[in-house]
Design a protein around this motif. Structure first.
Motif, PDB file in Angstrom:
ATOM      1  N   ASN A   1       0.818  -1.217   0.000  1.00 41.98           N
ATOM      2  CA  ASN A   1       0.000   0.000   0.000  1.00 41.98           C
ATOM      3  C   ASN A   1       0.848   1.262   0.000  1.00 41.98           C
ATOM      4  O   ASN A   1       0.592   2.186   0.755  1.00 41.98           O
ATOM      5  CB  ASN A   1      -0.923   0.050   1.231  1.00 41.98           C
ATOM      6  N   PHE A   2       1.863   1.287  -0.828  1.00 43.28           N
ATOM      7  CA  PHE A   2       2.702   2.482  -0.890  1.00 43.28           C
ATOM      8  C   PHE A   2       2.736   2.928  -2.347  1.00 43.28           C
ATOM      9  O   PHE A   2       3.012   2.138  -3.236  1.00 43.28           O
ATOM     10  CB  PHE A   2       4.120   2.156  -0.398  1.00 43.28           C
ATOM     11  N   SER A   3       2.409   4.205  -2.561  1.00 41.66           N
ATOM     12  CA  SER A   3       2.434   4.707  -3.939  1.00 41.66           C
ATOM     13  C   SER A   3       3.294   5.950  -3.987  1.00 41.66           C
ATOM     14  O   SER A   3       3.806   6.406  -2.969  1.00 41.66           O
ATOM     15  CB  SER A   3       1.017   5.068  -4.378  1.00 41.66           C
ATOM     16  N   ARG A   4       3.415   6.528  -5.184  1.00 41.36           N
ATOM     17  CA  ARG A   4       4.262   7.719  -5.276  1.00 41.36           C
ATOM     18  C   ARG A   4       3.614   8.926  -4.606  1.00 41.36           C
ATOM     19  O   ARG A   4       4.185  10.002  -4.566  1.00 41.36           O
ATOM     20  CB  ARG A   4       4.621   8.020  -6.734  1.00 41.36           C
ATOM     21  N   PHE A   5       2.387   8.740  -4.095  1.00 41.30           N
ATOM     22  CA  PHE A   5       1.725   9.843  -3.377  1.00 41.30           C
ATOM     23  C   PHE A   5       1.775   9.632  -1.873  1.00 41.30           C
ATOM     24  O   PHE A   5       1.259  10.422  -1.112  1.00 41.30           O
ATOM     25  CB  PHE A   5       0.265   9.969  -3.835  1.00 41.30           C
ATOM     26  N   SER A   6       2.383   8.527  -1.447  1.00 39.90           N
ATOM     27  CA  SER A   6       2.401   8.213  -0.016  1.00 39.90           C
ATOM     28  C   SER A   6       3.328   9.136   0.757  1.00 39.90           C
ATOM     29  O   SER A   6       4.242   9.735   0.195  1.00 39.90           O
ATOM     30  CB  SER A   6       2.839   6.771   0.190  1.00 39.90           C
ATOM     31  N   ASP A   7       3.097   9.214   2.050  1.00 41.97           N
ATOM     32  CA  ASP A   7       3.917  10.033   2.952  1.00 41.97           C
ATOM     33  C   ASP A   7       5.058   9.159   3.488  1.00 41.97           C
ATOM     34  O   ASP A   7       4.820   8.194   4.215  1.00 41.97           O
ATOM     35  CB  ASP A   7       3.023  10.536   4.095  1.00 41.97           C
ATOM     36  N   CYS A   8       6.287   9.499   3.116  1.00 45.58           N
ATOM     37  CA  CYS A   8       7.448   8.678   3.504  1.00 45.58           C
ATOM     38  C   CYS A   8       7.645   8.622   5.020  1.00 45.58           C
ATOM     39  O   CYS A   8       8.016   7.588   5.566  1.00 45.58           O
ATOM     40  CB  CYS A   8       8.723   9.211   2.853  1.00 45.58           C
ATOM     41  N   SER A   9       7.416   9.760   5.693  1.00 47.06           N
ATOM     42  CA  SER A   9       7.625   9.800   7.149  1.00 47.06           C
ATOM     43  C   SER A   9       6.652   8.855   7.838  1.00 47.06           C
ATOM     44  O   SER A   9       7.017   8.119   8.754  1.00 47.06           O
ATOM     45  CB  SER A   9       7.399  11.207   7.700  1.00 47.06           C
ATOM     46  N   LEU A  10       5.422   8.896   7.369  1.00 45.76           N
ATOM     47  CA  LEU A  10       4.379   8.067   7.957  1.00 45.76           C
ATOM     48  C   LEU A  10       4.694   6.589   7.721  1.00 45.76           C
ATOM     49  O   LEU A  10       4.635   5.765   8.635  1.00 45.76           O
ATOM     50  CB  LEU A  10       3.035   8.428   7.320  1.00 45.76           C
ATOM     51  N   ALA A  11       5.075   6.273   6.479  1.00 45.55           N
ATOM     52  CA  ALA A  11       5.393   4.885   6.130  1.00 45.55           C
ATOM     53  C   ALA A  11       6.546   4.373   6.995  1.00 45.55           C
ATOM     54  O   ALA A  11       6.519   3.255   7.496  1.00 45.55           O
ATOM     55  CB  ALA A  11       5.750   4.795   4.655  1.00 45.55           C
ATOM     56  N   ALA A  12       7.563   5.237   7.181  1.00 42.28           N
ATOM     57  CA  ALA A  12       8.735   4.858   7.973  1.00 42.28           C
ATOM     58  C   ALA A  12       8.334   4.584   9.422  1.00 42.28           C
ATOM     59  O   ALA A  12       8.761   3.600  10.025  1.00 42.28           O
ATOM     60  CB  ALA A  12       9.788   5.953   7.903  1.00 42.28           C
ATOM     61  N   GLU A  13       7.486   5.462   9.963  1.00 44.98           N
ATOM     62  CA  GLU A  13       7.046   5.282  11.359  1.00 44.98           C
ATOM     63  C   GLU A  13       6.246   4.000  11.516  1.00 44.98           C
ATOM     64  O   GLU A  13       6.427   3.251  12.481  1.00 44.98           O
ATOM     65  CB  GLU A  13       6.192   6.470  11.807  1.00 44.98           C
ATOM     66  N   GLN A  14       5.361   3.749  10.548  1.00 45.19           N
ATOM     67  CA  GLN A  14       4.525   2.537  10.640  1.00 45.19           C
ATOM     68  C   GLN A  14       5.386   1.279  10.585  1.00 45.19           C
ATOM     69  O   GLN A  14       5.147   0.332  11.312  1.00 45.19           O
ATOM     70  CB  GLN A  14       3.481   2.533   9.516  1.00 45.19           C
ATOM     71  N   LEU A  15       6.413   1.303   9.718  1.00 49.05           N
ATOM     72  CA  LEU A  15       7.274   0.129   9.611  1.00 49.05           C
ATOM     73  C   LEU A  15       8.077  -0.060  10.901  1.00 49.05           C
ATOM     74  O   LEU A  15       8.178  -1.159  11.428  1.00 49.05           O
ATOM     75  CB  LEU A  15       8.228   0.258   8.424  1.00 49.05           C
ATOM     76  N   LYS A  16       8.622   1.051  11.397  1.00 42.61           N
ATOM     77  CA  LYS A  16       9.462   0.970  12.592  1.00 42.61           C
ATOM     78  C   LYS A  16       8.667   0.480  13.801  1.00 42.61           C
ATOM     79  O   LYS A  16       9.204  -0.186  14.674  1.00 42.61           O
ATOM     80  CB  LYS A  16      10.099   2.330  12.880  1.00 42.61           C
ATOM     81  N   ASN A  17       7.367   0.812  13.835  1.00 45.59           N
ATOM     82  CA  ASN A  17       6.540   0.410  14.980  1.00 45.59           C
ATOM     83  C   ASN A  17       5.763  -0.877  14.730  1.00 45.59           C
ATOM     84  O   ASN A  17       5.004  -1.323  15.579  1.00 45.59           O
ATOM     85  CB  ASN A  17       5.565   1.534  15.335  1.00 45.59           C
ATOM     86  N   ASN A  18       5.954  -1.468  13.563  1.00 44.05           N
ATOM     87  CA  ASN A  18       5.264  -2.706  13.245  1.00 44.05           C
ATOM     88  C   ASN A  18       5.738  -3.811  14.196  1.00 44.05           C
ATOM     89  O   ASN A  18       6.926  -4.098  14.268  1.00 44.05           O
ATOM     90  CB  ASN A  18       5.564  -3.079  11.792  1.00 44.05           C
ATOM     91  N   PRO A  19       4.795  -4.432  14.931  1.00 49.39           N
ATOM     92  CA  PRO A  19       5.195  -5.428  15.939  1.00 49.39           C
ATOM     93  C   PRO A  19       6.059  -6.555  15.359  1.00 49.39           C
ATOM     94  O   PRO A  19       6.908  -7.102  16.050  1.00 49.39           O
ATOM     95  CB  PRO A  19       3.867  -5.988  16.452  1.00 49.39           C
ATOM     96  N   ARG A  20       5.850  -6.900  14.083  1.00 49.53           N
ATOM     97  CA  ARG A  20       6.624  -7.990  13.492  1.00 49.53           C
ATOM     98  C   ARG A  20       8.068  -7.602  13.208  1.00 49.53           C
ATOM     99  O   ARG A  20       8.935  -8.449  13.143  1.00 49.53           O
ATOM    100  CB  ARG A  20       5.958  -8.478  12.202  1.00 49.53           C
ATOM    101  N   HIS A  21       8.309  -6.299  12.997  1.00 50.06           N
ATOM    102  CA  HIS A  21       9.652  -5.879  12.597  1.00 50.06           C
ATOM    103  C   HIS A  21      10.379  -5.034  13.635  1.00 50.06           C
ATOM    104  O   HIS A  21      11.570  -4.806  13.533  1.00 50.06           O
ATOM    105  CB  HIS A  21       9.588  -5.074  11.297  1.00 50.06           C
TER     106      HIS A  21
END
Length: 167
Positions: A42-62
């Motif tokens: 769910n990442f496109s060229r219109f996505s917010d990089c900061s938000l995506a980075a935060e979500q990944l960093k806080n993802n319980p699996r990762h």
């Protein structure tokens, strides 16, 4: 209770096809270097990089694996992916990111909104951390002593002499 697993991040990169963030890390419990691939969804060229980075960093699996990877580095990887999705070459994306990451000394930071100001501040923090010597750096020197030449005659300044001359 399960032993706490500790992972040391070694390298973090991005793969464009399929879009995923790749982490090379060391598993401290068994002293092995492993690779973890985290698919980017769910990442496109219109996505917010900061938000995506935060979500990944806080993802319980990762989360445990990404402990040693800074949010800014993840943002950078996402911005490279975003550029790629927008048809930029890797070189273009890197240059663009470099420009965004550079602090302009002429810029009036009083005029920035909170989000932009926070971004500048984290860039400065990161630059500081990157350039700071740490105790375990090979060229770290503790307690530097500098000799000042005592016997050379120190030049006196023009204005420390009392005089009645007009200036």
């Amino acid at each position: 209770p399960r032993a706490v697993m500790t992972y040391t991040a070694k390298k973090c990169g991005i793969c464009f096809r399929p879009p995923s963030i790749v982490l090379i890390y060391k598993d401290d419990s068994e002293d092995k270097t492993r690779q973890r691939i985290m698919p980017v969804r769910n990442f496109s060229r219109f996505s917010d990089c900061s938000l995506a980075a935060e979500q990944l960093k806080n993802n319980p699996r990762h989360k445990a694996y990404l402990e040693g990877v800074s949010l800014r580095q993840l943002q950078k990887l996402y911005s490279l992916l975003k550029g790629h999705l927008g048809g930029e070459s890797l070189t273009e994306s890197l240059e663009k990111f470099q420009q965004e990451e550079t602090i302009d000394p002429e810029e009036d930071m009083n005029k920035l909104d909170d989000k932009e100001l926070a971004k500048r501040k984290s860039i400065m923090d990161e630059l500081f951390e990157k350039n700071r010597k740490k105790k375990d750096d090979p060229d770290f020197i503790y307690d530097i002593e500098v000799e000042f030449p005592q016997d050379e005659q120190l030049e006196s300044c023009g204005w420390d002499v009392e005089s009645d001359e007009e200036i």
